[in-house]
Write an enzyme that holds these catalytic residues in place. Structure first.
Site, mmCIF file in Angstrom:
data_model
loop_
_atom_site.group_PDB
_atom_site.id
_atom_site.type_symbol
_atom_site.label_atom_id
_atom_site.label_comp_id
_atom_site.label_asym_id
_atom_site.label_seq_id
_atom_site.Cartn_x
_atom_site.Cartn_y
_atom_site.Cartn_z
ATOM 1 N N ARG A 42 -1.534 -9.694 13.148
ATOM 2 C CA ARG A 42 -1.565 -8.657 12.333
ATOM 3 C C ARG A 42 -2.865 -9.826 11.063
ATOM 4 O O ARG A 42 -3.523 -8.900 10.543
ATOM 5 C CB ARG A 42 -0.997 -7.610 11.461
ATOM 6 C CG ARG A 42 0.466 -6.946 12.758
ATOM 7 C CD ARG A 42 1.951 -6.498 12.592
ATOM 8 N NE ARG A 42 1.935 -5.150 11.583
ATOM 9 C CZ ARG A 42 2.368 -4.727 10.386
ATOM 10 N NH1 ARG A 42 3.779 -6.356 10.604
ATOM 11 N NH2 ARG A 42 2.768 -5.232 9.534
ATOM 12 N N ARG A 67 -10.038 0.101 8.224
ATOM 13 C CA ARG A 67 -9.622 -1.298 8.739
ATOM 14 C C ARG A 67 -10.399 -1.883 9.163
ATOM 15 O O ARG A 67 -10.959 -3.117 9.651
ATOM 16 C CB ARG A 67 -8.333 -0.966 9.546
ATOM 17 C CG ARG A 67 -7.371 -1.201 9.248
ATOM 18 C CD ARG A 67 -6.005 -0.591 9.741
ATOM 19 N NE ARG A 67 -4.682 -1.963 9.518
ATOM 20 C CZ ARG A 67 -3.358 -1.377 9.762
ATOM 21 N NH1 ARG A 67 -4.498 -0.029 8.490
ATOM 22 N NH2 ARG A 67 -2.960 -2.232 9.006
ATOM 23 N N LYS A 98 0.974 -1.233 -0.517
ATOM 24 C CA LYS A 98 0.246 -0.226 -0.258
ATOM 25 C C LYS A 98 1.293 1.211 0.337
ATOM 26 O O LYS A 98 0.260 2.073 -0.698
ATOM 27 C CB LYS A 98 -0.754 -0.528 1.091
ATOM 28 C CG LYS A 98 -1.774 -1.154 1.480
ATOM 29 C CD LYS A 98 -2.893 -1.072 2.208
ATOM 30 C CE LYS A 98 -2.287 -1.079 4.239
ATOM 31 N NZ LYS A 98 -1.602 -2.789 3.459
ATOM 32 N N ARG A 150 11.134 -1.791 11.931
ATOM 33 C CA ARG A 150 9.284 -1.635 12.740
ATOM 34 C C ARG A 150 9.062 -2.740 13.024
ATOM 35 O O ARG A 150 9.517 -3.558 12.751
ATOM 36 C CB ARG A 150 8.465 -1.494 11.863
ATOM 37 C CG ARG A 150 7.907 0.010 10.789
ATOM 38 C CD ARG A 150 6.960 -0.080 10.216
ATOM 39 N NE ARG A 150 5.804 -0.391 10.194
ATOM 40 C CZ ARG A 150 4.601 -0.603 9.761
ATOM 41 N NH1 ARG A 150 4.553 0.256 9.173
ATOM 42 N NH2 ARG A 150 3.337 -1.807 10.159
ATOM 43 N N ARG A 155 11.700 -6.321 4.751
ATOM 44 C CA ARG A 155 10.982 -4.667 5.154
ATOM 45 C C ARG A 155 11.700 -4.509 6.707
ATOM 46 O O ARG A 155 12.042 -3.527 6.769
ATOM 47 C CB ARG A 155 9.684 -4.328 5.397
ATOM 48 C CG ARG A 155 9.605 -3.142 5.673
ATOM 49 C CD ARG A 155 8.174 -2.304 4.860
ATOM 50 N NE ARG A 155 6.970 -3.052 5.812
ATOM 51 C CZ ARG A 155 5.663 -2.421 5.776
ATOM 52 N NH1 ARG A 155 4.888 -2.296 4.638
ATOM 53 N NH2 ARG A 155 5.083 -3.528 7.164
HETATM 54 P P1 AMP Z 1 0.068 -0.200 9.323
HETATM 55 O O1 AMP Z 1 1.731 1.429 8.900
HETATM 56 O O2 AMP Z 1 -0.615 0.938 8.490
HETATM 57 O O3 AMP Z 1 1.012 -1.800 8.626
HETATM 58 O O4 AMP Z 1 -0.707 0.236 11.109
HETATM 59 C C1 AMP Z 1 0.507 0.003 11.709
HETATM 60 C C2 AMP Z 1 -0.361 -0.447 12.793
HETATM 61 O O5 AMP Z 1 -0.868 0.503 13.109
HETATM 62 C C3 AMP Z 1 -1.307 -1.183 12.760
HETATM 63 O O6 AMP Z 1 -1.064 -2.444 13.274
HETATM 64 C C4 AMP Z 1 -2.349 -1.090 13.604
HETATM 65 O O7 AMP Z 1 -2.086 -1.320 14.511
HETATM 66 C C5 AMP Z 1 -2.095 0.303 13.714
HETATM 67 N N1 AMP Z 1 -3.280 1.215 12.499
HETATM 68 C C6 AMP Z 1 -2.831 1.513 11.544
HETATM 69 N N2 AMP Z 1 -4.153 1.596 11.289
HETATM 70 C C7 AMP Z 1 -5.053 1.443 11.749
HETATM 71 C C8 AMP Z 1 -6.423 1.665 11.291
HETATM 72 N N3 AMP Z 1 -6.984 2.548 10.830
HETATM 73 N N4 AMP Z 1 -7.345 0.865 11.913
HETATM 74 C C9 AMP Z 1 -7.161 0.610 13.996
HETATM 75 N N5 AMP Z 1 -5.387 0.745 13.724
HETATM 76 C C10 AMP Z 1 -4.878 0.967 12.834
#
Ligand code: AMP
Length: 192
Positions: A146, A89, A14, A134, A128
């Site tokens: 996740r 999400r 993404k 991360r 990554r």
């Molecule tokens: P990402 O960078 O999109 O993989 O997000 C990393 C983490 O941020 C996720 O595993 C969640 O803990 C939190 N997070 C990101 N976006 C959301 C969302 N829309 N709703 C809830 N938690 C989120």
């Protein structure tokens, strides 16, 4: 306005594809994951709260995430459009986003769902981690969680957009350029 939901499991690409879309369409990129990470870095109270969920690979609660996203959208006056990356999400987030956009007299144009097999996702996330640093990419148990959360809470959001005829599946494997081309082709169809 062109408002895109860029959807997919963790590691689907993404972020990478968002960069291509921003370059071509000059859209505003809102990644809830990036915003949470910026809050962590700046040690805000939102960051502290988010950390407890992110560290375990769980979703940050809807109320918190929705309020944060709303505030980010409202920071921009007369935007060309938005790329929502990593949001919505959950179905509750999708409903809240529709309400927000309706209040701004606009709507989601399309959901682009990047589809990638689980084994490939796990490989990509571990690779990554070496560059991103991360913690949630480096630990196989957190990655598993996740992906499980994605399957349970997030994948159903596809059905929400299918119901609005906005769901578009994009094969998320192949070269980065090939995937970008598939996305651009899908967008030509909706802009025509
Ligand atoms: P990402 O960078 O999109 O993989 O997000 C990393 C983490 O941020 C996720 O595993 C969640 O803990 C939190 N997070 C990101 N976006 C959301 C969302 N829309 N709703 C809830 N938690 C989120």
């Amino acid at each position: 306005m062109l408002n895109i939901v860029l959807f997919g499991p963790p590691g689907a690409g993404k972020g990478t594809q968002s960069e291509r879309l921003i370059e071509k369409f000059k859209l505003i990129h809102l990644s809830t994951g990036d915003i949470f990470r910026a809050n962590l870095k700046n040690e805000t109270s939102l960051g502290e709260l988010a950390r407890t969920y992110m560290d375990k690979g769980q979703l940050v609660p809807d109320e918190v995430t929705i309020e944060m996203l709303k505030a980010e959208v409202l920071k921009h006056s007369s935007p060309i459009g938005f790329i929502f990356d990593g949001f919505p999400r959950t179905n509750a987030q999708a409903i809240a986003l529709d309400e927000l956009l309706t209040s701004l007299e606009t709507e989601i144009s399309i959901m682009l769902a990047l589809e990638v097999e689980e084994e490939e996702l796990k490989k990509r996330l571990l690779a990554r981690a070496e560059q991103s640093g991360r913690a949630d990419d480096a630990d196989p148990a957190i990655i598993e969680n996740r992906i499980a959360v994605y399957n349970k809470d997030t994948a159903p959001v596809k059905t929400y957009y299918q119901g609005q005829n906005k769901f578009t599946s994009i094969q998320g494997t192949g070269s980065i350029d090939e995937i970008t081309q598939r996305i651009f082709n899908a967008l030509e169809n909706i802009q025509a």
